[in-house]
Write a protein that holds these residues in place. Structure first.
Motif, mmCIF file in Angstrom:
data_model
loop_
_atom_site.group_PDB
_atom_site.id
_atom_site.type_symbol
_atom_site.label_atom_id
_atom_site.label_comp_id
_atom_site.label_asym_id
_atom_site.label_seq_id
_atom_site.Cartn_x
_atom_site.Cartn_y
_atom_site.Cartn_z
ATOM 1 N N GLY A 35 0.809 -1.196 0.000
ATOM 2 C CA GLY A 35 0.000 0.000 0.000
ATOM 3 C C GLY A 35 0.843 1.247 0.000
ATOM 4 N N ALA A 36 0.162 2.378 -0.096
ATOM 5 C CA ALA A 36 0.842 3.665 -0.150
ATOM 6 C C ALA A 36 1.595 3.940 1.153
ATOM 7 C CB ALA A 36 -0.176 4.770 -0.392
ATOM 8 N N VAL A 37 2.799 4.480 1.015
ATOM 9 C CA VAL A 37 3.615 4.808 2.184
ATOM 10 C C VAL A 37 4.053 6.267 2.094
ATOM 11 C CG1 VAL A 37 5.720 4.319 3.472
ATOM 12 C CG2 VAL A 37 4.454 2.440 2.415
ATOM 13 N N VAL A 38 3.879 6.974 3.182
ATOM 14 C CA VAL A 38 4.337 8.356 3.295
ATOM 15 C C VAL A 38 5.400 8.415 4.386
ATOM 16 C CG1 VAL A 38 3.674 10.718 3.894
ATOM 17 C CG2 VAL A 38 2.148 9.303 2.494
ATOM 18 N N SER A 39 6.549 8.926 4.017
ATOM 19 C CA SER A 39 7.666 9.019 4.955
ATOM 20 C C SER A 39 7.853 10.464 5.385
ATOM 21 C CB SER A 39 8.936 8.506 4.277
ATOM 22 O OG SER A 39 10.068 8.723 5.103
ATOM 23 N N GLN A 40 8.001 10.676 6.678
ATOM 24 C CA GLN A 40 8.175 12.028 7.207
ATOM 25 C C GLN A 40 9.457 12.069 8.033
ATOM 26 O OE1 GLN A 40 4.596 13.591 8.963
ATOM 27 N NE2 GLN A 40 5.648 15.306 9.928
ATOM 28 N N HIS A 41 10.200 13.164 7.851
ATOM 29 C CA HIS A 41 11.505 13.263 8.522
ATOM 30 C C HIS A 41 11.802 14.707 8.868
ATOM 31 C CE1 HIS A 41 15.691 12.235 9.349
ATOM 32 N NE2 HIS A 41 16.007 13.341 8.717
ATOM 33 N N PRO A 42 12.337 15.039 10.056
ATOM 34 C CA PRO A 42 12.690 14.076 11.113
ATOM 35 C C PRO A 42 11.474 13.719 11.957
ATOM 36 C CG PRO A 42 13.235 16.297 11.807
ATOM 37 C CD PRO A 42 12.705 16.408 10.396
ATOM 38 N N SER A 43 11.615 12.724 12.786
ATOM 39 C CA SER A 43 10.518 12.323 13.662
ATOM 40 C C SER A 43 10.486 13.200 14.914
ATOM 41 C CB SER A 43 10.648 10.855 14.055
ATOM 42 O OG SER A 43 11.889 10.633 14.697
ATOM 43 N N ARG A 44 11.653 13.720 15.244
ATOM 44 C CA ARG A 44 11.732 14.524 16.455
ATOM 45 C C ARG A 44 12.825 15.567 16.253
ATOM 46 N NH1 ARG A 44 10.000 13.283 21.775
ATOM 47 N NH2 ARG A 44 9.150 11.276 21.158
ATOM 48 N N VAL A 45 12.548 16.805 16.642
ATOM 49 C CA VAL A 45 13.578 17.837 16.508
ATOM 50 C C VAL A 45 13.427 18.851 17.640
ATOM 51 C CG1 VAL A 45 12.156 19.142 14.862
ATOM 52 C CG2 VAL A 45 14.617 19.547 14.955
ATOM 53 N N ILE A 46 14.569 19.248 18.165
ATOM 54 C CA ILE A 46 14.625 20.303 19.173
ATOM 55 C C ILE A 46 15.460 21.436 18.588
ATOM 56 C CG2 ILE A 46 15.353 20.925 21.511
ATOM 57 C CD1 ILE A 46 15.093 17.941 22.243
ATOM 58 N N CYS A 47 14.936 22.641 18.627
ATOM 59 C CA CYS A 47 15.687 23.757 18.068
ATOM 60 C C CYS A 47 15.598 24.955 19.000
ATOM 61 C CB CYS A 47 15.180 24.123 16.683
ATOM 62 S SG CYS A 47 13.556 24.904 16.665
ATOM 63 N N LYS A 48 16.494 25.893 18.788
ATOM 64 C CA LYS A 48 16.506 27.100 19.600
ATOM 65 C C LYS A 48 15.567 28.138 19.003
ATOM 66 C CE LYS A 48 21.176 26.683 21.456
ATOM 67 N NZ LYS A 48 22.506 27.353 21.609
ATOM 68 N N SER A 49 15.038 28.979 19.873
ATOM 69 C CA SER A 49 14.182 30.076 19.419
ATOM 70 C C SER A 49 14.909 30.927 18.397
ATOM 71 C CB SER A 49 13.792 30.958 20.609
ATOM 72 O OG SER A 49 12.880 30.314 21.430
ATOM 73 N N GLY A 50 14.199 31.295 17.358
ATOM 74 C CA GLY A 50 14.778 32.151 16.331
ATOM 75 C C GLY A 50 15.335 31.408 15.132
ATOM 76 N N THR A 51 15.528 30.113 15.282
ATOM 77 C CA THR A 51 16.046 29.335 14.152
ATOM 78 C C THR A 51 14.887 28.788 13.327
ATOM 79 O OG1 THR A 51 16.131 27.302 15.455
ATOM 80 C CG2 THR A 51 18.094 28.697 15.464
ATOM 81 N N SER A 52 15.234 28.239 12.159
ATOM 82 C CA SER A 52 14.224 27.655 11.263
ATOM 83 C C SER A 52 14.400 26.150 11.202
ATOM 84 C CB SER A 52 14.343 28.253 9.862
ATOM 85 O OG SER A 52 14.044 29.633 9.893
ATOM 86 N N VAL A 53 13.306 25.469 11.038
ATOM 87 C CA VAL A 53 13.325 24.006 10.987
ATOM 88 C C VAL A 53 12.568 23.543 9.755
ATOM 89 C CG1 VAL A 53 12.503 21.905 12.127
ATOM 90 C CG2 VAL A 53 13.424 23.784 13.489
ATOM 91 N N LYS A 54 13.160 22.600 9.017
ATOM 92 C CA LYS A 54 12.514 22.063 7.821
ATOM 93 C C LYS A 54 12.079 20.623 8.072
ATOM 94 C CE LYS A 54 14.066 22.878 3.625
ATOM 95 N NZ LYS A 54 14.881 22.814 2.385
ATOM 96 N N ILE A 55 10.839 20.338 7.712
ATOM 97 C CA ILE A 55 10.283 18.991 7.846
ATOM 98 C C ILE A 55 9.956 18.492 6.436
ATOM 99 C CG2 ILE A 55 8.437 17.593 8.829
ATOM 100 C CD1 ILE A 55 8.052 19.871 10.906
ATOM 101 N N GLU A 56 10.365 17.257 6.151
ATOM 102 C CA GLU A 56 10.138 16.685 4.828
ATOM 103 C C GLU A 56 9.040 15.622 4.855
ATOM 104 O OE1 GLU A 56 14.593 17.048 2.805
ATOM 105 O OE2 GLU A 56 13.749 15.079 3.295
ATOM 106 N N CYS A 57 8.272 15.595 3.780
ATOM 107 C CA CYS A 57 7.217 14.598 3.621
ATOM 108 C C CYS A 57 7.358 14.004 2.224
ATOM 109 C CB CYS A 57 5.853 15.270 3.784
ATOM 110 S SG CYS A 57 4.447 14.158 3.599
ATOM 111 N N ARG A 58 7.582 12.694 2.168
ATOM 112 C CA ARG A 58 7.791 12.033 0.877
ATOM 113 C C ARG A 58 6.778 10.923 0.653
ATOM 114 N NH1 ARG A 58 12.833 13.083 -1.369
ATOM 115 N NH2 ARG A 58 14.291 14.119 0.061
ATOM 116 N N SER A 59 6.254 10.857 -0.543
ATOM 117 C CA SER A 59 5.458 9.702 -0.934
ATOM 118 C C SER A 59 6.440 8.711 -1.561
ATOM 119 C CB SER A 59 4.362 10.117 -1.935
ATOM 120 O OG SER A 59 4.919 10.772 -3.058
ATOM 121 N N LEU A 60 6.533 7.518 -0.979
ATOM 122 C CA LEU A 60 7.610 6.601 -1.342
ATOM 123 C C LEU A 60 7.346 5.800 -2.606
ATOM 124 C CD1 LEU A 60 8.954 5.227 2.043
ATOM 125 C CD2 LEU A 60 9.673 7.204 0.708
#
Lengths: 109, 116
Positions: free
Chosen positions: B1-26
């Motif tokens: 069946g269809a699989v969607v992968s998301q990364h990262p699963s967990r992230v800690i960042c400091k205030s003021g920084t930017s964080v990128k989350i990826e979502c892929r259809s496998l």
């Protein structure tokens, strides 16, 4: 946008008991799914059921689209059934997919 | 069946920084993906619809300059939380649909963001 309400919000069951979860929606839909969210946040797809009835083991679901509700039946509940159950719908008029308010189920031994 | 992968699963960042989350259809192509946000003990709130090759459609009340969405290919959508603050801490989850009708939506495993 479409409103999706679930009831009851919380449910506590003894192991082995049966239960019915309800999902009411305010407009016509062309997609309805039931999900179980596990403690780690993963959404497990239980049923794709825009209309009709489906069964999968101890779970079954019925959607009456004309009356804008869906029911999820859990029979002979087990402790592993604990978690939050969501229904989600896609409106006829658009392709956004909205979640209901959820039912938190706790099955005690 | 269809699989969607998301990364990262967990992230800690400091205030003021930017964080990128990826979502892929496998194993399928997705012209449309969705991004949701979930607060503790709450339902999933639709943030935006990500459209391949065009601008994302944001739900009312979601700041498009805070939550940048890019859907540059048929298998990848990214959500960037810019200038993150502690109130952006949440569980973010993406979804996609394999076919037009039959399979419904499949969800990634989610990303738990903590901004300190």
């Amino acid at each position: 946008g479409i409103q999706v309400e679930q009831s009851p919000p919380d449910l506590i069951l003894q192991e082995g008991a049966n239960s019915t979860l309800r999902c009411n929606f305010s407009d016509s839909v062309n997609n309805l799914q039931w999900f179980h969210q596990n403690p780690w946040g993963q959404l497990i797809n239980l049923f794709y059921i825009p209309s009709g009835t489906k069964q999968n083991g101890r779970l079954s679901a019925t959607t009456v689209a004309t009356e804008r509700y869906s029911l999820l039946y859990i029979s002979s509940s087990q402790t592993t059934d604990s978690g939050v159950y969501f229904c989600a719908v896609e409106e006829d008029t658009g392709n956004q997919f909205y979640f209901g308010t959820g039912t938190s189920l706790t099955v005690i031994p | 069946g269809a699989v969607v992968s998301q990364h990262p699963s967990r992230v800690i960042c400091k205030s003021g920084t930017s964080v990128k989350i990826e979502c892929r259809s496998l194993d399928f192509q997705a012209t449309t993906m969705f991004w949701y946000r979930q607060f503790p003990k709450k339902s999933l709130m639709l943030m935006a619809t990500s459209n391949e090759g065009s601008k994302a459609t944001y739900e009312q009340g979601v700041e498009k300059d805070k939550f940048l969405i890019n859907h540059a290919s048929l298998t990848l959508s990214t959500l960037t939380v810019t200038s993150a603050h502690p109130e952006d801490s949440s569980f973010y989850i993406c979804s996609a649909r394999e076919g037009e009708e039959s399979y419904g939506y499949t969800f990634g495993s989610g990303t738990r963001l903590t901004v300190v």
